[in-house]
Write a protein that holds these residues in place. Structure first.
Motif, PDB file in Angstrom:
ATOM      1  N   UNK A 125      24.052 -15.907 -60.346  1.00  0.00           N
ATOM      2  CA  UNK A 125      24.221 -15.483 -61.772  1.00  0.00           C
ATOM      3  C   UNK A 125      25.396 -14.288 -61.551  1.00  0.00           C
ATOM      4  N   UNK A 126      25.956 -14.432 -60.578  1.00  0.00           N
ATOM      5  CA  UNK A 126      27.365 -13.252 -60.598  1.00  0.00           C
ATOM      6  C   UNK A 126      26.936 -11.157 -60.266  1.00  0.00           C
ATOM      7  N   UNK A 127      25.408 -11.445 -59.988  1.00  0.00           N
ATOM      8  CA  UNK A 127      24.904  -9.975 -59.862  1.00  0.00           C
ATOM      9  C   UNK A 127      23.300  -9.986 -59.527  1.00  0.00           C
ATOM     10  N   UNK A 128      23.112  -9.129 -58.585  1.00  0.00           N
ATOM     11  CA  UNK A 128      21.726  -8.823 -58.225  1.00  0.00           C
ATOM     12  C   UNK A 128      20.272  -9.248 -58.859  1.00  0.00           C
ATOM     13  N   UNK A 129      20.232  -9.887 -58.495  1.00  0.00           N
ATOM     14  CA  UNK A 129      18.709 -10.393 -60.105  1.00  0.00           C
ATOM     15  C   UNK A 129      17.707 -10.240 -58.735  1.00  0.00           C
ATOM     16  N   UNK A 130      17.825  -9.828 -58.167  1.00  0.00           N
ATOM     17  CA  UNK A 130      16.613  -9.445 -57.093  1.00  0.00           C
ATOM     18  C   UNK A 130      15.721  -7.598 -58.394  1.00  0.00           C
ATOM     19  N   UNK A 131      16.201  -6.975 -58.881  1.00  0.00           N
ATOM     20  CA  UNK A 131      15.763  -5.798 -59.590  1.00  0.00           C
ATOM     21  C   UNK A 131      14.638  -6.415 -61.153  1.00  0.00           C
ATOM     22  N   UNK A 132      14.987  -7.434 -61.053  1.00  0.00           N
ATOM     23  CA  UNK A 132      14.627  -8.429 -62.523  1.00  0.00           C
ATOM     24  C   UNK A 132      13.979  -9.378 -61.559  1.00  0.00           C
ATOM     25  N   UNK A 133      13.499  -9.346 -60.559  1.00  0.00           N
ATOM     26  CA  UNK A 133      12.148 -10.000 -60.532  1.00  0.00           C
ATOM     27  C   UNK A 133      10.890  -9.243 -59.653  1.00  0.00           C
ATOM     28  N   UNK A 134      11.208  -8.027 -59.753  1.00  0.00           N
ATOM     29  CA  UNK A 134      10.521  -7.726 -58.921  1.00  0.00           C
ATOM     30  C   UNK A 134       9.110  -7.408 -60.175  1.00  0.00           C
ATOM     31  N   UNK A 135       7.741  -6.824 -59.611  1.00  0.00           N
ATOM     32  CA  UNK A 135       7.066  -7.250 -60.067  1.00  0.00           C
ATOM     33  C   UNK A 135       6.318  -8.587 -60.830  1.00  0.00           C
ATOM     34  N   UNK A 136       7.651  -9.773 -60.920  1.00  0.00           N
ATOM     35  CA  UNK A 136       7.266 -10.987 -61.596  1.00  0.00           C
ATOM     36  C   UNK A 136       6.820 -11.672 -60.089  1.00  0.00           C
ATOM     37  N   UNK A 137       7.000 -11.295 -58.741  1.00  0.00           N
ATOM     38  CA  UNK A 137       7.536 -12.531 -57.876  1.00  0.00           C
ATOM     39  C   UNK A 137       5.901 -11.493 -56.960  1.00  0.00           C
ATOM     40  N   UNK A 138       5.189 -12.388 -56.472  1.00  0.00           N
ATOM     41  CA  UNK A 138       4.792 -11.764 -55.007  1.00  0.00           C
ATOM     42  C   UNK A 138       4.672 -11.856 -53.672  1.00  0.00           C
TER      43      UNK A 138
ATOM     44  N   UNK B  11      27.333 -18.610 -46.508  1.00  0.00           N
ATOM     45  CA  UNK B  11      25.996 -17.673 -45.436  1.00  0.00           C
ATOM     46  C   UNK B  11      25.683 -16.425 -45.699  1.00  0.00           C
ATOM     47  N   UNK B  12      26.966 -15.225 -45.843  1.00  0.00           N
ATOM     48  CA  UNK B  12      26.863 -13.956 -45.873  1.00  0.00           C
ATOM     49  C   UNK B  12      25.948 -13.512 -46.762  1.00  0.00           C
ATOM     50  N   UNK B  13      26.062 -14.095 -48.537  1.00  0.00           N
ATOM     51  CA  UNK B  13      25.460 -14.392 -49.204  1.00  0.00           C
ATOM     52  C   UNK B  13      23.691 -14.540 -49.278  1.00  0.00           C
ATOM     53  N   UNK B  14      23.442 -15.592 -48.146  1.00  0.00           N
ATOM     54  CA  UNK B  14      21.940 -15.714 -48.325  1.00  0.00           C
ATOM     55  C   UNK B  14      21.341 -14.730 -47.078  1.00  0.00           C
ATOM     56  N   UNK B  15      22.162 -13.836 -46.458  1.00  0.00           N
ATOM     57  CA  UNK B  15      22.223 -12.965 -45.462  1.00  0.00           C
ATOM     58  C   UNK B  15      21.688 -11.761 -46.979  1.00  0.00           C
ATOM     59  N   UNK B  16      22.827 -11.641 -47.437  1.00  0.00           N
ATOM     60  CA  UNK B  16      22.530 -10.498 -48.020  1.00  0.00           C
ATOM     61  C   UNK B  16      20.965 -10.040 -49.622  1.00  0.00           C
ATOM     62  N   UNK B  17      21.094 -11.914 -49.551  1.00  0.00           N
ATOM     63  CA  UNK B  17      19.440 -11.963 -50.350  1.00  0.00           C
ATOM     64  C   UNK B  17      18.609 -11.988 -50.198  1.00  0.00           C
ATOM     65  N   UNK B  18      18.468 -12.260 -48.198  1.00  0.00           N
ATOM     66  CA  UNK B  18      17.003 -11.230 -48.158  1.00  0.00           C
ATOM     67  C   UNK B  18      16.926 -10.563 -47.642  1.00  0.00           C
ATOM     68  N   UNK B  19      18.511  -9.353 -47.606  1.00  0.00           N
ATOM     69  CA  UNK B  19      18.193  -7.812 -46.576  1.00  0.00           C
ATOM     70  C   UNK B  19      17.616  -7.150 -47.936  1.00  0.00           C
ATOM     71  N   UNK B  20      18.095  -7.911 -49.036  1.00  0.00           N
ATOM     72  CA  UNK B  20      17.812  -6.977 -50.899  1.00  0.00           C
ATOM     73  C   UNK B  20      16.870  -7.647 -50.820  1.00  0.00           C
ATOM     74  N   UNK B  21      16.271  -8.504 -50.962  1.00  0.00           N
ATOM     75  CA  UNK B  21      14.604  -8.863 -51.470  1.00  0.00           C
ATOM     76  C   UNK B  21      13.265  -8.246 -50.670  1.00  0.00           C
ATOM     77  N   UNK B  22      13.843  -7.744 -50.053  1.00  0.00           N
ATOM     78  CA  UNK B  22      12.817  -6.130 -49.343  1.00  0.00           C
ATOM     79  C   UNK B  22      12.375  -5.150 -50.145  1.00  0.00           C
ATOM     80  N   UNK B  23      13.561  -5.277 -50.738  1.00  0.00           N
ATOM     81  CA  UNK B  23      13.588  -3.341 -51.157  1.00  0.00           C
ATOM     82  C   UNK B  23      12.738  -4.058 -52.887  1.00  0.00           C
ATOM     83  N   UNK B  24      12.315  -4.891 -53.332  1.00  0.00           N
ATOM     84  CA  UNK B  24      11.365  -5.625 -54.623  1.00  0.00           C
ATOM     85  C   UNK B  24      10.697  -6.732 -54.479  1.00  0.00           C
ATOM     86  N   UNK B  25      10.702  -6.764 -53.372  1.00  0.00           N
ATOM     87  CA  UNK B  25       9.268  -8.378 -53.392  1.00  0.00           C
ATOM     88  C   UNK B  25       8.737  -8.023 -51.747  1.00  0.00           C
TER      89      UNK B  25
END
Length: 474
Positions: free
Chosen positions: A383-396, A422-436
């Motif tokens: 999606x070309x952006x950090x989508x995880x803030x958009x999932x906050x409150x929607x995903x348990x 692979x670096x993108x996956x690592x960053x996605x995991x790290x960032x997910x902790x902030x919102x989910x």
């Protein structure tokens, strides 16, 4: 294909045997009343073959096989072999479940029961081997699956099957060890589990029943023999198969409905019974979760992915003919609170359809449901952006495929379409902790993947690691 709850197929019984003479009609009616979709009565000698054929002609949901059991191999003659050929050889009538097309015509679906029995040695072993090979070659010639009996004859059974070139059929009422189970599955065969799996001391069989891949598992009664608990000691009958199915479901950690759906589909596909729907399912239930199959597109081409091996997961066809709309999915879901979780997980990467995921997740949450996403971790790359803030409150909860301990291994195993995935996956995991709230990484125990290094990576990222067994999904 939508099966009724607890719908089962008894893939191996002997309804033609004398044990059922006093009340055969009642036994057959009890099978129907128990929700048994189909019964295959298995031939083992001349009289048994003829009896099974007659039953298959009389009842629309009864099918039969023809063959000569190793116990009776000493009585096998060329005349008998010609009879078996005549019964088994095509053309066969169209087969159906519950349809009138099957009434009045023999419905032969396999060659069997054939094989080797070195426990009783009722026939000389050399004769057993010769008769077994002849019938295997017949099955190969006429393109029917085989029903194999093997007792205390592991090496010879496997050697003869390999010699014949046959690789489609079932090792019935399996009594071998784990090595034999792995070998015959690797050859392409199914394994059928019978009533002894319900016995308290059947540890080896329980371990095997747990290990069999979903698409290789069948279930049977072998009635009138091998009665399951709680009826052990009585004559067995097809209606009792539900007790064996319930034990298998418990061993495998699934519901009875899951076990029934998986084994019924396998029987239909192996024996050509009924019509398996070609339509992919957009929602599918496993245990108490409902899974949403919203796309078959993916940004990885993982060599271990089930979608490159089969259309089916836990008896569900996931090969989509179209990507479902939001309204289609809502209609299929109904009341989300009925399920433990609603999981975005199908034969593709759900975050390729981010807007649908967000809209549907909001709708689910508003109605008391819980939402989980299973993802390959490419959401931000897609999606070309950090989508995880958009999932906050929607995903348990979110489950993210780590799949390797370093970029080189990841690229080899997963074959991503993105560079630096692979670096993108690592960053996605790290960032997910902030919102989910609940985040886990997953890895498949493949050759070349260092699970312990992956565990250390997950610990450093502050998330749990789930290790998945190869070929086990759902």
């Amino acid at each position: 294909m939508h099966l009724n709850k607890e719908s089962l197929i008894d893939t191996h019984c002997h309804l033609e045997m004398d044990a059922f003479n006093p009340d055969r009609e009642a036994v057959i009616q009890r099978a129907k009343d128990a929700g048994i979709e189909a019964v295959i009565t298995i031939g083992s000698d001349l009289e048994g073959n003829m009896g099974g054929i007659e039953l298959s002609k009389k009842y629309d949901f009864i099918y039969c096989s023809v063959g000569f059991h190793p116990h009776d191999a000493k009585d096998f003659t060329e005349e008998i072999f010609e009879k078996i050929k005549g019964w088994a050889a095509p053309p066969h009538p169209p087969l159906s479940k519950g349809g009138s097309r099957g009434v009045g015509m023999p419905k032969v679906v396999a060659v069997g029961e054939i094989g080797l029995d070195y426990h009783y040695d009722n026939s000389p072993r050399e004769i057993q081997r010769d008769v077994f090979l002849k019938q295997l070659l017949l099955a190969r010639e006429i393109h029917l699956p085989v029903v194999i009996h093997s007792r205390e004859a592991k090496k010879d059974t496997i050697d003869i099957v390999r010699e014949s070139g046959v690789c489609r059929g079932v090792f019935h009422c399996f009594s071998g060890d784990m090595d034999m189970a792995s070998e015959v599955i690797g050859m392409g065969f199914h394994i059928s589990i019978a009533g002894p799996v319900t016995f308290k001391n059947a540890k080896q069989l329980k371990d095997i029943a747990k290990a069999i891949p979903d698409d290789r598992l069948l279930i049977e009664t072998d009635a009138p023999y091998l009665t399951p608990e709680p009826f052990r000691g009585r004559r067995n009958e097809p209606a009792y198969i539900v007790h064996t199915a319930r034990a298998i479901a418990e061993i495998r950690g699934v519901t009875l409905e899951d076990a029934a759906r998986v084994t019924t589909l396998n029987a239909e596909r192996l024996f050509g019974i009924g019509e398996v729907s070609p339509e992919g399912e957009i929602t599918y239930k496993i245990r108490n979760n409902l899974y949403l199959n919203i796309t078959n597109r993916c940004t990885n081409r993982c060599g271990f992915c089930i979608r490159f091996q089969s259309n089916f997961v836990k008896g569900h066809n996931l090969r989509l003919s179209h990507e479902p709309s939001e309204e289609e999915l809502k209609m299929e879901i109904g009341d989300p609170s009925r399920y433990q979780e609603i999981v975005f997980c199908g034969y593709g990467e759900p975050l390729l359809r981010l807007d649908l995921v967000k809209n549907l997740a909001a709708w689910i949450k508003q109605r008391g449901g819980r939402v989980r996403i299973n993802t390959n971790g490419h959401g931000n790359l897609i999606n070309g952006r950090n989508i995880l803030p958009e999932l906050k409150g929607l995903v348990d909860s979110i489950s993210i495929s780590l799949d390797a301990q370093d970029e080189e291994t990841y690229d080899k195993v997963c074959k991503p379409t993105y560079k630096n995935a692979y670096p993108g996956v690592i960053e996605f995991i790290r960032e997910s902790k902030k919102y989910i709230l609940n985040v886990q990484a997953t890895v498949v125990n493949l050759e070349g993947v260092d699970v312990e290094k992956c565990r250390k990576i997950a610990e450093d990222l502050g998330v749990r690691l789930r290790v998945r067994k190869l070929d086990v999904v759902g």
